[in-house]
Design a protein around this motif. Structure first.
Motif, PDB file in Angstrom:
ATOM      1  N   GLY A  31       0.816  -1.213   0.000  1.00 31.85           N
ATOM      2  CA  GLY A  31       0.000   0.000   0.000  1.00 31.85           C
ATOM      3  C   GLY A  31       0.846   1.258   0.000  1.00 31.85           C
ATOM      4  O   GLY A  31       0.559   2.219  -0.730  1.00 31.85           O
ATOM      5  N   GLN A  32       1.916   1.238   0.793  1.00 31.31           N
ATOM      6  CA  GLN A  32       2.812   2.403   0.848  1.00 31.31           C
ATOM      7  C   GLN A  32       3.532   2.594  -0.479  1.00 31.31           C
ATOM      8  O   GLN A  32       3.714   3.729  -0.946  1.00 31.31           O
ATOM      9  N   ALA A  33       3.944   1.489  -1.091  1.00 30.99           N
ATOM     10  CA  ALA A  33       4.639   1.580  -2.381  1.00 30.99           C
ATOM     11  C   ALA A  33       3.705   2.096  -3.468  1.00 30.99           C
ATOM     12  O   ALA A  33       4.108   2.885  -4.322  1.00 30.99           O
ATOM     13  N   ILE A  34       2.442   1.675  -3.430  1.00 27.85           N
ATOM     14  CA  ILE A  34       1.462   2.145  -4.405  1.00 27.85           C
ATOM     15  C   ILE A  34       1.279   3.653  -4.281  1.00 27.85           C
ATOM     16  O   ILE A  34       1.168   4.368  -5.281  1.00 27.85           O
ATOM     17  N   GLU A  35       1.267   4.155  -3.050  1.00 33.18           N
ATOM     18  CA  GLU A  35       1.068   5.589  -2.834  1.00 33.18           C
ATOM     19  C   GLU A  35       2.218   6.417  -3.410  1.00 33.18           C
ATOM     20  O   GLU A  35       2.035   7.579  -3.763  1.00 33.18           O
ATOM     21  N   VAL A  36       3.408   5.819  -3.497  1.00 31.21           N
ATOM     22  CA  VAL A  36       4.545   6.501  -4.122  1.00 31.21           C
ATOM     23  C   VAL A  36       4.502   6.319  -5.642  1.00 31.21           C
ATOM     24  O   VAL A  36       4.743   7.256  -6.403  1.00 31.21           O
ATOM     25  N   ALA A  37       4.165   5.100  -6.068  1.00 28.44           N
ATOM     26  CA  ALA A  37       4.238   4.773  -7.500  1.00 28.44           C
ATOM     27  C   ALA A  37       3.142   5.438  -8.327  1.00 28.44           C
ATOM     28  O   ALA A  37       3.395   5.868  -9.459  1.00 28.44           O
ATOM     29  N   LEU A  38       1.933   5.537  -7.786  1.00 24.15           N
ATOM     30  CA  LEU A  38       0.830   6.096  -8.570  1.00 24.15           C
ATOM     31  C   LEU A  38       1.077   7.526  -9.042  1.00 24.15           C
ATOM     32  O   LEU A  38       0.868   7.829 -10.219  1.00 24.15           O
ATOM     33  N   PRO A  39       1.516   8.435  -8.156  1.00 25.65           N
ATOM     34  CA  PRO A  39       1.767   9.794  -8.650  1.00 25.65           C
ATOM     35  C   PRO A  39       2.859   9.854  -9.718  1.00 25.65           C
ATOM     36  O   PRO A  39       2.811  10.709 -10.607  1.00 25.65           O
ATOM     37  N   VAL A  40       3.836   8.955  -9.618  1.00 23.17           N
ATOM     38  CA  VAL A  40       4.898   8.932 -10.621  1.00 23.17           C
ATOM     39  C   VAL A  40       4.329   8.512 -11.985  1.00 23.17           C
ATOM     40  O   VAL A  40       4.615   9.130 -13.008  1.00 23.17           O
ATOM     41  N   LEU A  41       3.487   7.471 -11.977  1.00 22.60           N
ATOM     42  CA  LEU A  41       2.862   7.025 -13.220  1.00 22.60           C
ATOM     43  C   LEU A  41       1.952   8.107 -13.793  1.00 22.60           C
ATOM     44  O   LEU A  41       2.007   8.425 -14.990  1.00 22.60           O
ATOM     45  N   LEU A  42       1.113   8.672 -12.931  1.00 22.58           N
ATOM     46  CA  LEU A  42       0.182   9.699 -13.396  1.00 22.58           C
ATOM     47  C   LEU A  42       0.920  10.950 -13.859  1.00 22.58           C
ATOM     48  O   LEU A  42       0.520  11.608 -14.830  1.00 22.58           O
ATOM     49  N   GLY A 120       9.980  -2.526 -10.202  1.00 24.56           N
ATOM     50  CA  GLY A 120       9.743  -2.702 -11.633  1.00 24.56           C
ATOM     51  C   GLY A 120       8.484  -3.517 -11.881  1.00 24.56           C
ATOM     52  O   GLY A 120       7.664  -3.180 -12.742  1.00 24.56           O
ATOM     53  N   LYS A 121       8.313  -4.582 -11.098  1.00 24.83           N
ATOM     54  CA  LYS A 121       7.131  -5.428 -11.247  1.00 24.83           C
ATOM     55  C   LYS A 121       5.882  -4.687 -10.795  1.00 24.83           C
ATOM     56  O   LYS A 121       4.829  -4.750 -11.440  1.00 24.83           O
ATOM     57  N   LEU A 122       5.992  -3.946  -9.685  1.00 22.05           N
ATOM     58  CA  LEU A 122       4.849  -3.187  -9.186  1.00 22.05           C
ATOM     59  C   LEU A 122       4.393  -2.142 -10.206  1.00 22.05           C
ATOM     60  O   LEU A 122       3.204  -2.030 -10.510  1.00 22.05           O
ATOM     61  N   LEU A 123       5.341  -1.385 -10.747  1.00 22.47           N
ATOM     62  CA  LEU A 123       4.998  -0.368 -11.743  1.00 22.47           C
ATOM     63  C   LEU A 123       4.364  -1.001 -12.982  1.00 22.47           C
ATOM     64  O   LEU A 123       3.396  -0.470 -13.536  1.00 22.47           O
ATOM     65  N   ALA A 124       4.914  -2.144 -13.400  1.00 22.24           N
ATOM     66  CA  ALA A 124       4.389  -2.810 -14.595  1.00 22.24           C
ATOM     67  C   ALA A 124       2.970  -3.323 -14.368  1.00 22.24           C
ATOM     68  O   ALA A 124       2.139  -3.309 -15.280  1.00 22.24           O
ATOM     69  N   LEU A 125       2.669  -3.790 -13.156  1.00 23.17           N
ATOM     70  CA  LEU A 125       1.320  -4.268 -12.858  1.00 23.17           C
ATOM     71  C   LEU A 125       0.342  -3.105 -12.658  1.00 23.17           C
ATOM     72  O   LEU A 125      -0.835  -3.207 -12.994  1.00 23.17           O
ATOM     73  N   LEU A 126       0.837  -2.008 -12.109  1.00 20.92           N
ATOM     74  CA  LEU A 126      -0.031  -0.855 -11.875  1.00 20.92           C
ATOM     75  C   LEU A 126      -0.364  -0.100 -13.163  1.00 20.92           C
ATOM     76  O   LEU A 126      -1.467   0.452 -13.291  1.00 20.92           O
ATOM     77  N   ALA A 127       0.574  -0.053 -14.104  1.00 17.31           N
ATOM     78  CA  ALA A 127       0.383   0.766 -15.306  1.00 17.31           C
ATOM     79  C   ALA A 127      -0.906   0.432 -16.069  1.00 17.31           C
ATOM     80  O   ALA A 127      -1.671   1.347 -16.409  1.00 17.31           O
ATOM     81  N   PRO A 128      -1.204  -0.855 -16.334  1.00 14.50           N
ATOM     82  CA  PRO A 128      -2.464  -1.147 -17.043  1.00 14.50           C
ATOM     83  C   PRO A 128      -3.690  -0.793 -16.204  1.00 14.50           C
ATOM     84  O   PRO A 128      -4.735  -0.432 -16.758  1.00 14.50           O
ATOM     85  N   ILE A 129      -3.583  -0.910 -14.871  1.00 11.27           N
ATOM     86  CA  ILE A 129      -4.697  -0.556 -13.992  1.00 11.27           C
ATOM     87  C   ILE A 129      -4.956   0.942 -14.074  1.00 11.27           C
ATOM     88  O   ILE A 129      -6.106   1.389 -14.180  1.00 11.27           O
ATOM     89  N   VAL A 130      -3.876   1.724 -14.039  1.00 12.01           N
ATOM     90  CA  VAL A 130      -4.005   3.175 -14.147  1.00 12.01           C
ATOM     91  C   VAL A 130      -4.613   3.549 -15.501  1.00 12.01           C
ATOM     92  O   VAL A 130      -5.522   4.389 -15.584  1.00 12.01           O
TER      93      VAL A 130
END
Length: 197
Positions: A31-42, A120-130
């Motif tokens: 959850g903490q990693a997602i909170e950092v990764a999402l703004p970077v992707l967006l 890397g795996k987290l970002l790759a899995l989050l990108a299609p969701i975003v």
């Protein structure tokens, strides 16, 4: 609509649990990693959407492959067919980050305490969701290519009022913060930003 809408969906717990299992870390860490990764992707998507060509490219992707349908079957996709998501996600990351992908992963890893392989795996899995979430929002709000910058700005906490200056909300709320040297490319500032935290 803001970033919390993306984090606080009905499927959040299932998504976090699935990601935690794949990354081999706790749900809290995920959850903490997602909170950092999402703004970077967006933020990266928003930067791309600031140019007419980038906005058209993103709009085309959201009209076709990333139309939001993924969200209806997300838990199953994460649980049983994550290789497809990973392949799709890595393609998205390559498009939005280009040759700065490793820099981004290192920066997010430093911020979260996870290793670059996990990030890397987290970002790759989050990108299609975003992308699926953006596709759904685009259709619900009838947003054209020219409005994608503001849509992304809204997800990052920007307001439509901030776009009166002629830039999307994302530029006021996020792009300027990341692009500290003012060269128009915030990705090259990520490592420095994370390194100082």
């Amino acid at each position: 609509m803001d970033l919390s809408d993306l984090l606080n969906t009905a499927t959040q717990k299932s998504v976090v649990d699935n990601l935690s299992s794949q990354l081999g870390i706790s749900s809290q860490q995920t959850g903490q990693a997602i909170e950092v990764a999402l703004p970077v992707l967006l933020g990266a998507l928003g930067r791309n959407a600031q140019t007419p060509q980038g906005a058209q490219s993103l709009d085309k992707a959201l009209e076709s492959k990333h139309d939001g349908s993924l969200l209806g079957n997300l838990s199953a996709m994460l649980g049983n067919n994550s290789s497809d998501l990973l392949n799709d996600g890595n393609g998205i990351l390559g498009h939005i980050f280009g040759n700065k992908k490793d820099t981004v992963e290192q920066g997010v890893a430093q911020k979260t305490g996870l290793n670059t392989a996990q990030i890397g795996k987290l970002l790759a899995l989050l990108a299609p969701i975003v992308m699926a979430y953006l596709g759904k929002q685009k259709r619900q709000k009838n947003v054209s290519a020219g409005g994608l910058g503001d849509l992304l700005g809204g997800l990052l906490g920007g307001s439509s009022a901030s776009s009166a200056s002629g830039t999307g909300g994302i530029m006021d709320t996020f792009g300027g913060f990341l692009d500290k040297d003012g060269d128009g490319d915030f990705i090259d500032d990520l490592a420095g930003m994370f390194g100082k935290k």
